[in-house]
Every structure is written in C-alpha cells, then in structure tokens.
Design a protein around this motif. Structure first.
Motif, PDB file in Angstrom:
ATOM      1  N   MET A 120      35.133   0.474   0.350  1.00 30.67           N
ATOM      2  CA  MET A 120      36.052   1.600   0.529  1.00 30.67           C
ATOM      3  C   MET A 120      35.319   2.909   0.280  1.00 30.67           C
ATOM      4  O   MET A 120      34.610   3.062  -0.712  1.00 30.67           O
ATOM      5  N   ALA A 121      35.456   3.864   1.217  1.00 32.47           N
ATOM      6  CA  ALA A 121      34.818   5.159   1.043  1.00 32.47           C
ATOM      7  C   ALA A 121      35.475   5.920  -0.106  1.00 32.47           C
ATOM      8  O   ALA A 121      36.690   5.805  -0.315  1.00 32.47           O
ATOM      9  N   PRO A 122      34.691   6.704  -0.881  1.00 29.48           N
ATOM     10  CA  PRO A 122      35.263   7.464  -1.996  1.00 29.48           C
ATOM     11  C   PRO A 122      36.442   8.350  -1.583  1.00 29.48           C
ATOM     12  O   PRO A 122      37.421   8.458  -2.321  1.00 29.48           O
ATOM     13  N   ALA A 123      36.350   8.981  -0.402  1.00 27.84           N
ATOM     14  CA  ALA A 123      37.445   9.847   0.048  1.00 27.84           C
ATOM     15  C   ALA A 123      38.735   9.060   0.233  1.00 27.84           C
ATOM     16  O   ALA A 123      39.823   9.519  -0.124  1.00 27.84           O
ATOM     17  N   THR A 124      38.614   7.854   0.790  1.00 35.99           N
ATOM     18  CA  THR A 124      39.782   7.000   0.973  1.00 35.99           C
ATOM     19  C   THR A 124      40.364   6.591  -0.376  1.00 35.99           C
ATOM     20  O   THR A 124      41.592   6.566  -0.563  1.00 35.99           O
ATOM     21  N   ALA A 125      39.482   6.264  -1.325  1.00 34.37           N
ATOM     22  CA  ALA A 125      39.931   5.873  -2.664  1.00 34.37           C
ATOM     23  C   ALA A 125      40.724   6.994  -3.316  1.00 34.37           C
ATOM     24  O   ALA A 125      41.758   6.753  -3.956  1.00 34.37           O
ATOM     25  N   ARG A 126      40.264   8.223  -3.165  1.00 30.54           N
ATOM     26  CA  ARG A 126      40.963   9.361  -3.772  1.00 30.54           C
ATOM     27  C   ARG A 126      42.347   9.541  -3.162  1.00 30.54           C
ATOM     28  O   ARG A 126      43.326   9.810  -3.871  1.00 30.54           O
ATOM     29  N   LEU A 127      42.432   9.432  -1.841  1.00 31.88           N
ATOM     30  CA  LEU A 127      43.722   9.603  -1.171  1.00 31.88           C
ATOM     31  C   LEU A 127      44.703   8.504  -1.583  1.00 31.88           C
ATOM     32  O   LEU A 127      45.893   8.761  -1.791  1.00 31.88           O
ATOM     33  N   LEU A 128      44.210   7.280  -1.713  1.00 31.61           N
ATOM     34  CA  LEU A 128      45.075   6.178  -2.128  1.00 31.61           C
ATOM     35  C   LEU A 128      45.562   6.377  -3.567  1.00 31.61           C
ATOM     36  O   LEU A 128      46.727   6.108  -3.881  1.00 31.61           O
ATOM     37  N   LEU A 129      44.670   6.851  -4.447  1.00 32.16           N
ATOM     38  CA  LEU A 129      45.079   7.109  -5.828  1.00 32.16           C
ATOM     39  C   LEU A 129      46.105   8.236  -5.895  1.00 32.16           C
ATOM     40  O   LEU A 129      47.006   8.220  -6.734  1.00 32.16           O
ATOM     41  N   LEU A 130      45.977   9.213  -5.020  1.00 38.02           N
ATOM     42  CA  LEU A 130      46.976  10.285  -4.959  1.00 38.02           C
ATOM     43  C   LEU A 130      48.330   9.713  -4.557  1.00 38.02           C
ATOM     44  O   LEU A 130      49.369  10.112  -5.100  1.00 38.02           O
ATOM     45  N   MET A 131      48.320   8.750  -3.639  1.00 34.45           N
ATOM     46  CA  MET A 131      49.562   8.082  -3.252  1.00 34.45           C
ATOM     47  C   MET A 131      50.157   7.336  -4.443  1.00 34.45           C
ATOM     48  O   MET A 131      51.377   7.300  -4.634  1.00 34.45           O
ATOM     49  N   VAL A 132      49.290   6.745  -5.262  1.00 29.38           N
ATOM     50  CA  VAL A 132      49.735   6.048  -6.465  1.00 29.38           C
ATOM     51  C   VAL A 132      50.496   6.997  -7.384  1.00 29.38           C
ATOM     52  O   VAL A 132      51.528   6.641  -7.956  1.00 29.38           O
ATOM     53  N   THR A 133      50.003   8.229  -7.538  1.00 31.39           N
ATOM     54  CA  THR A 133      50.662   9.180  -8.436  1.00 31.39           C
ATOM     55  C   THR A 133      52.068   9.517  -7.948  1.00 31.39           C
ATOM     56  O   THR A 133      52.968   9.751  -8.760  1.00 31.39           O
ATOM     57  N   VAL A 134      52.268   9.539  -6.625  1.00 33.91           N
ATOM     58  CA  VAL A 134      53.605   9.802  -6.077  1.00 33.91           C
ATOM     59  C   VAL A 134      54.549   8.668  -6.454  1.00 33.91           C
ATOM     60  O   VAL A 134      55.679   8.883  -6.906  1.00 33.91           O
TER      61      VAL A 134
END
Length: 309
Positions: free
Chosen positions: A1-15
């Motif tokens: 998984m690319a780091p950028a994708t990981a960050r976006l997914l974690l942001l979704m987690v916070t929602v």
C-alpha cells in the motif's frame, strides 16, 4: 500500500470513529460500557473468523503471542477510558486519552530507536494544543480518573506502536483475529465476574453494538493494521487524532451539542499540526514526497521509515 493511500484510509477511519461517539452516547442508556465492549469485540472476532476462515489454520505461535499482547493493550485501553471517565470529567478524559499522540513517538524511540523529525515534533505539539482547546473546560487538580485516563493513553500508544511493529512481521489478518479474540475473551470474563453478561434482545442496543463492531472495530482496526505497514505509528497517531474533530462535528449535527469558538480553534490547530508534520506547510516540499513507494524503499532518515527489525 502506498503511503498516500494509507493516510487517506486512516483519515476515513477518523470519520467513522467520530460517528462512534454519537452511537455510544445513544446506546449507553440501555447497556453498560462493559457489555458494549464485549459485544463489539466478540462480534468483530466472529466476523473475522468467518471472513478469514482459511487463515485460522495458519495462525502460528508468533501470531498468537503478538495478537494476544495487542488484545490486552486494546481492551485495557478501552476499560481504563471507561472507568476513568467515571471519576473525572469527560473533557479531561478525552484530552488525557488523546495525549497518546505524544506517547507514541516516545515509545517508538525508546523501544525501536525511531527518531522523529522536527516538523513532526511541531505537529505533535500543535495537535495536543488543538485537542486541549476542543476538550478542556478547566483543569483543576489531578484525581484517580485523570491517572486512569493517562494509563488509557499509554495502552492506546502501546497498541499502536506494537501493531506497527508486528504487521511487518506477521500476517495482519492473523493478528486481527487473535487480537479481537483476546479482547472479547477478557470482556466475557469481566462480564461473568460482574454478573452482567448481555445476550441481546434490546433492538437499539443490538443495532448499535453491531454498528460499532462492524464499522468502528472490524473495518477501522483492519485499515489501521494494513496502513501501518506503510507509515509509522507516529504518523498514524497524528492522523487518527482527527477523530476528535469528527466527534465534535457529528455531536453538533446529530446530538445538537453546542460548538464554541474555542472548539473551532482547536480543530484548526489539529489540522495545522497534521499538515505541519506532513510538510504540507513547507512550500519547498510536497505533501507526499514518497508517494507510490513502499516503506522499505524510503530513505532511512525519513519519518516514513520502517521500524528496525
């Protein structure tokens, strides 16, 4: 998984985690926190066992030991948070729990010698200030609830740091199954001791537990497990601190809680802290300088470097 994708997914987690505040608030009038914790972990364990049934045969001793440790940290964090809020104010509990964003890099450095860049240190400081503005309505003295809340932050930090280490050495699905199995087993033991095992039957409670199990636990912790293969625990904890912002927003929209200027400023500090840690505020640097590369391909002095094995 690319780091950028990981960050976006974690942001979704916070929602999703932010929405959990509202669901939890609505259900706690029907069942107690201990029953809620057991329900969400047990349903998650059952769902994982069904989805990843072939993985059950592949769970080895290492996965059992590592997953069990993560499960102890996870359940311990939630219980300490639950008990802590009984003896202190919700605002202090929320703030002290959020200090895990500071504890994560400290533990990472002490255990794995992982250094933290200056911009990340600045981002952590701004994030803590933001959480304080959003959460605190005064801080007069230290009581047992505050101490329990600090230990809660420690357990959340330990879970995040060791998860980041273990997912690089063990199959993430196996870790998740054992982690949730351990947490649910501890929860059931606590319920038996307390004499309040919940067997279902309250529709509102059942739907709420199901939502928290499938979304806030299964999906969110699954994403965290896979995302931390590509980014560090420190960066993960920074992004996940956005949970408090979404919690505030959903509480205002659904529960009609008042939003103050102080809370808005707090949200701005959190966002600025995360952007600072990412280098977004530095015009000479891109937000995602290693986009598309796996962590092992990145420079060792980068904030995205893997833990030393």
């Amino acid at each position: 998984m690319a780091p950028a994708t990981a960050r976006l997914l974690l942001l979704m987690v916070t929602v999703i985690w932010g929405s959990g505040y509202v669901v939890t608030d609505l259900v706690l009038g029907t069942i107690n926190p201990y029953q809620l914790l057991t329900g969400r972990f047990l349903l998650t364990f059952i769902a994982l066992s069904i989805v990843f049934f072939p993985q059950l045969k592949k769970i080895n001793l290492a996965a059992l030991k590592r997953g069990a440790l993560l499960g102890i940290f996870l359940y311990g964090a939630f219980v300490l948070q639950t008990v802590g809020v009984i003896y202190t104010t919700p605002s202090k509990n929320a703030f002290l729990t959020a200090t895990s964003v500071v504890i994560v890099p400290l533990i990472s450095f002490l255990l794995f010698k992982q250094k933290v860049q200056l911009r990340t240190q600045v981002g952590i400081g701004m994030t803590v200030v933001g959480v304080a503005l959003m959460s605190l309505n005064g801080f007069t003295g230290i009581n047992i609830g505050d101490v329990l809340s600090l230990f809660c932050a420690m357990f959340f930090a330990l879970q995040s740091v060791f998860l980041g280490k273990f997912v690089r050495e063990t199959n993430p699905a196996s870790l998740m199954i054992v982690q949730m199995g351990t947490a649910s087993a501890i929860g059931l033991a606590v319920n038996f001791i307390r004499g309040d095992v919940y067997l279902g039957g309250q529709l509102n409670a059942d739907l709420s537990v199901l939502y928290l199990a499938l979304f806030n636990t299964l999906i969110c912790y699954g994403i965290q497990s896979w995302a931390q293969q590509s980014i560090t625990a420190t960066e993960s904890s920074l992004i996940l601190s956005m949970e408090s912002f979404w919690g505030m927003l959903f509480s205002a929209l659904i529960l009609k809680e008042a939003v103050t200027y102080k809370m808005v400023f707090g949200a701005m500090f959190i966002l600025t802290g995360i952007f600072s840690a990412q280098g977004i505020l530095d015009p000479k640097k891109l937000a995602f300088p290693f986009k598309g590369k796996r962590a092992e391909e990145q420079p060792k002095n980068s904030m995205y470097s893997r833990f030393e094995s």
